[in-house]
Design an enzyme around this catalytic site. Structure first.
Site, short mmCIF file in Angstrom:
data_model
loop_
_atom_site.label_atom_id
_atom_site.label_comp_id
_atom_site.label_asym_id
_atom_site.label_seq_id
_atom_site.Cartn_x
_atom_site.Cartn_y
_atom_site.Cartn_z
CG ASP A 22 -3.40 1.76 7.98
OD1 ASP A 22 -3.71 1.04 8.92
OD2 ASP A 22 -3.68 2.96 7.90
CG ASP A 44 -4.43 -1.08 3.35
OD1 ASP A 44 -5.24 -0.62 2.55
OD2 ASP A 44 -3.33 -0.61 3.57
CG ASP A 69 -1.63 1.22 1.43
OD1 ASP A 69 -2.15 1.69 0.42
OD2 ASP A 69 -1.71 1.71 2.56
#
Lengths: 233, 767
Positions: free
Chosen positions: B651, B655, B414
């Site tokens: 995260d 996520d 991410d």
């Protein structure tokens, strides 16, 4: 048969090079003793434990030598080979401690699993624990010891093998007891001097062993009893 | 306490989890041990603690070694006494041992007496060994039977007893073989081996125990207006604790009075102390450096961060991983097989060479097959690796994650909060000229308080900072209590909204796109003279890029060193635009190089605008996909999973779906709260370099586990065959068993010394 005085000398002088490994144990052993006399007797008991182990190992080695010699009597002259191997070991160790082959590795038993056993015995009070600590110390890997064991194996006689190792162990006693009693009777320079003499003494023992082995090799035909040969009538 | 954080039952000596035992202590309050070795070792430790124990367990063991060595020497003498002729030995070396101890009659009578004397000496010296060591082994066999954990110990005891009993009869009769040395050596080796195993296990768990020891036992608690000292386990949530400078904080909580620098290294790995002020969260296990801190406990004793970490690791170790389950399955049929082989060996050898030969051969089979190495092969390595990972601020919630992480070649990262610092700061505020700045800040602060998203937090922090500044000039009350929000609501991917009481109408804080959807009229111009600008020199015009993504969506508010926008709107108009900046993590480049060095291909998956994601990816030299809504991310991961093991790093909170969809989900920076999400792997700190490190550790673990298993299987198979053929003396088998176990333990312990900060390969420019 054996160079008894030399075996003793190898122990006596060679032990000073082993202090790096076993001296720490001896010191730890003495740390719980209140008086010098108590410490001294504890050190003696500890040393007798080591001598005991060495004798047992010597007997085992001699038995091994005997079995091997019996299993292959003519093909290889085993005592000679063992004597040469032992000599090689001792020369290597001697040269190492003399500083010719790089510094000897600082061995420490505290890093390995067995370390916990040692520390437990070393710091426990009581004679039996001191003896057992010595007994286990005798099992520690040591190049000098292997050389001596090969020598013991070359005797092919349980008594001789055990006695040789006992003598070697007794030879290591004075320096180890001194080290353990905390008595640094020698100055640093003196110790260094002794260390060098010790190293060369070990080399000498090794060289004699090699010479003896080579002598056996050439005398082979004369020494070997023909009745022991399975191939000859 | 949730099920996930429940502590599992562990061995009272080595701390390894005990499968099949409940977490509650035993009813009779007896200590519980996972094995005979641990019981033995615990006895030794306990006796060392108590004064004046002359006959300790350890001395018993040592004396047994002493006696056994004597027996060995006497036996050697017996063996040489009437050795077979060399020819016989050359034909069949084993025959030498079989006939040992038996002497042909009719030789020298004096030698005969000596011979008998030696046999009696053997008996004399081996009897104490039996008395000293057989008892504990018998007890262990009995417990093994009770727990239905196998019959190996029982068979060992039986074999030893039979060897001793037969030898005893031989000595008393004056003829027949003696096997005292077998009985002694087997007992000594088995006991020594078990103890060494226990010591090894203790070493593998030492890391976790050292973590647990960080927590103080006693705490100062405010009770009825007075500070009293209490055991830490009596603290309840809501208690106020006083922690002096230099003390460790025992329990998670909120700082309520005073401020101080906190060293969080033990938990997050962060080496710089952090200053905590009233209202900040403090973590258990962190060290109060200089403040006189008053902390309101937010968790009861036993459920603080540190204990949750330990509990999670224990759970992971208990569940094991696939190699361990494989080993357990194999052990399941291996044991019965060994029993069958032992029985067959006994029968065949007994029929051919007499029942003593059968006894020795079958004893050797049991000894060599005693699946110590097999049982130790994976748990030891796994436990050592989990502990080491914890030391490196990585929490593995399940052992399988470790195995899968080792196999991975695909990493998806991410962007926000992972590659860039998630804690963006507001750099610029652009105000609507007709709306008072004070009001904007008040409303923004109130709305931001309704969400825990990093961007809301940044807006909240900015507002709080400036309210006091503005407030001191224009108003007496810095934070207007009438700015309360009723019905706050946060919408994923959009922002937060709520009814603001002071305005008597709803307000929205979120992405420009959301504002457009809501029909809120945007601000006239970006660079309005009324802007507050904290860092006027830090951003050039090129960096100011408009974006249409919101701050509170799934991590799409990011940009490496770029500005993101958050709008505040009410009454049909955008009233203010907060511009945020976030930075690429300092170690990101090096970490990516490390990952590439490990052969992993890395790709960015972001919900952020494609252009910005691509620009960041180009500068890092990796692939990227932008503009991904959460379900698109899931599809990418599902697709990649068809080609191999996929790791998603993100995260932990925002996520969560993507992390769950990947084979291994790695949550970043969860040191502050590991209970909020359930990613299989948590990076307790925020250090991206831990990612390649964790993969390296996982690969090393799998290597060691495989090697251990290979060794254990190979050694057992070959050993059993040799023993069944009668070529293995039981003494040798016992020694080999010890050697094998020690080998496996030592091999596993290498993981506990896995380099904590490996030197990574040089990260090239732009790498």
């Amino acid at each position: 048969m054996l160079e008894w005085p030399l075996v003793f000398m190898a122990g006596l002088l060679g032990s000073s090079h082993c202090i790096g490994m076993c001296g720490g144990f001896a010191l730890a052993l003495g740390s719980s003793s209140p008086t010098l006399a108590a410490n001294l007797s504890r050190q003696l008991v500890y040393t007798s434990g080591r001598v005991f182990t060495y004798s047992v190992l010597g007997t085992l080695a001699a038995f091994g030598g005997w079995r091997m010699a019996a299993a292959m009597p003519r093909l290889v002259n085993l005592p000679a080979v063992l004597a040469i191997v032992a000599g090689g070991f001792l020369v290597y160790q001697g040269l190492r401690s003399a500083g010719w082959l790089g510094r000897p590795a600082k061995g420490s038993a505290s890093g390995c699993l067995a370390g916990s056993i040692f520390s437990t015995f070393l710091t426990s009070p009581g004679w039996s624990n001191a003896f057992l600590a010595g007994m286990l110390t005798g099992l520690l890997p040591c190049g000098l010891l292997y050389g001596m064991l090969a020598l013991a194996a070359s005797t092919r006689n349980l008594w001789l093998g055990g006695a040789a190792m006992a003598l070697f162990g007794l030879g290591t006693a004075p320096v180890m007891v001194l080290a353990g009693s905390g008595g640094s009777l020698l100055t640093l320079a003196g110790r260094r001097h002794l260390l060098r003499i010790a190293a060369w003494c070990v080399v000498l023992t090794g060289l004699i062993s090699i010479a003896r082995g080579c002598g056996f090799l050439t005398l082979e035909a004369a020494l070997v009893d023909p009745s022991r040969c399975p191939f000859c009538p | 306490m949730t099920a996930a954080s429940a502590r599992v039952a562990v061995c009272d000596y080595c701390g390894l989890p005990l499968p099949g035992w409940g977490p509650e202590p035993a009813a009779d309050d007896q200590p519980r041990y996972c094995c005979f070795g641990c019981k033995l070792a615990a006895a030794i430790t306990a006796e060392r603690g108590a004064e004046g124990h002359a006959r300790s367990t350890l001395t018993r063991l040592g004396l047994s070694v002493f006696f056994s060595m004597n027996v060995m020497v006497f036996t050697l003498v017996l063996w040489t006494w009437d050795a077979p002729r060399p020819g016989q030995l050359a034909d069949n070396p084993a025959a030498g041992e079989r006939v040992a101890g038996e002497r042909a009659a009719g030789s020298d009578p004096a030698a005969d007496v000596f011979f008998q004397l030696l046999r009696y000496l053997c008996l004399l010296f081996s009897a104490p060994v039996l008395l000293l060591l057989a008892g504990p082994l018998l007890e262990s066999a009995w417990q093994q039977l009770q727990r239905r954990a196998g019959v190996t110990d029982l068979l060992l005891v039986l074999g030893v007893a039979a060897a001793f009993g037969y030898s005893l009869v031989s000595v008393l009769r004056g003829s027949g073989h003696v096997y005292f040395e077998v009985a002694c050596m087997v007992l000594v080796f088995v006991t020594l081996g078990r103890w060494l195993e226990a010591t090894g296990k203790l070493k593998t768990t030492s890391v976790l125990r050292s973590l647990e020891r960080l927590l103080p036992d006693r705490v100062r608690v405010l009770r009825d207006g007075e500070v009293v000292e209490l055991p830490a386990d009596q603290v309840r949530a809501g208690d106020t604790l006083r922690v002096l400078a230099g003390e460790r904080i025992a329990i998670d909580g909120l700082l309520v009075r005073n401020q101080g620098a906190i060293d969080q290294q033990a938990v997050t790995g962060e080496s710089t102390p952090v200053v905590k002020r009233p209202g900040d969260r403090v973590l258990s296990g962190t060290l109060n450096l200089d403040g006189d801190l008053w902390i309101e406990a937010s968790a009861a004793a036993g459920s603080s961060t540190m204990q949750q970490v330990i509990a999670a690791v224990e759970q992971a170790a208990l569940r094991g991983e696939r190699y361990q389950r494989l080993a357990d399955r194999v052990a399941g049929w291996f044991l019965p097989l060994v029993l069958v082989i032992a029985a067959a060996t006994f029968g065949l050898h007994a029929a051919w060479h007499g029942w003593q030969a059968g006894l020795l051969a079958s004893l050797a089979v049991i000894l060599i097959a005693c699946p110590c190495a097999l049982g130790l092969a994976t748990p030891m390595a796994l436990w050592a690796a989990l502990g080491r990972a914890c030391q490196g601020q990585i929490l593995f919630r399940d052992g399988d994650a470790l195995t899968r992480l080792a196999a991975t070649r695909w990493l998806f990262l991410d962007k926000t909060g992972t590659l860039t610092t998630g804690l963006s700061e507001v750099e610029q505020l652009i105000l609507d000229p007709d709306t008072p700045g004070e009001q904007v800040l008040q409303v923004a602060a109130a709305l931001a308080a309704g969400s825990s998203h990093p961007v809301s937090a940044a807006v909240g922090r900015y507002a709080a900072r400036h309210i006091s500044r503005v407030g001191s000039a224009e108003s007496t009350s810095p934070l207007n209590p009438s700015n309360r929000i009723s019905n706050p609501c946060s919408l994923a991917g959009r922002g937060v909204t709520g009814h603001v009481e002071s305005l008597d109408q709803p307000a929205w804080l979120g992405s420009p796109r959301w504002m457009a959807e809501l029909g809120q009229q945007p601000l006239a111009a970006d660079n309005h003279p009324g802007a507050h600008d904290d860092h006027p020199g830090l951003h050039g015009p090129a960096e100011v890029g408009p974006r249409d993504d919101g701050p509170l969506d799934d991590h799409s508010h990011d940009g490496g060193g770029e500005l993101s926008q958050v709008c505040l709107a009410w009454g049909g108009r955008v009233r203010a635009v907060f511009k945020l900046r976030e930075q690429l993590r300092g170690e990101a480049v090096e970490a990516l190089a490390g990952l590439r060095h490990l052969g992993c291909s890395v790709e960015i998956l972001s919900g952020d605008e494609r252009r910005r994601v691509d620009r960041l990816a180009r500068s890092l030299g990796i692939a990227a996909q932008g503009d991904l809504l959460p379900d698109a991310k899931l599809r990418v991961i599902e697709h990649a999973r068809r080609q191999g093991v996929v790791v998603m790093v993100g995260d932990g909170i925002n996520d969560a779906p993507a992390l769950a969809a990947a084979d291994v989900g790695v949550a970043m920076g969860s040191g502050t709260d590991i209970s909020r999400h359930s990613a299989a792997v948590c990076l307790l700190g925020n250090d991206l370099l831990r990612l390649p490190w964790a993969i390296g550790l996982a690969r090393q673990t799998v290597r060691i586990v495989r090697w251990n298993l290979l060794w254990a299987f190979g050694y057992n198979s070959v050993g059993v065959l040799l023993a069944a053929a009668g070529w293995l003396n039981p003494m040798v088998a016992a020694a080999a068993m010890v050697g094998s176990s020690v080998l496996v333990v030592t091999n596993s312990l290498r993981l506990a010394r896995f380099e904590l900060s490996p030197s990574l390969p040089d990260a090239g420019p732009g790498a």
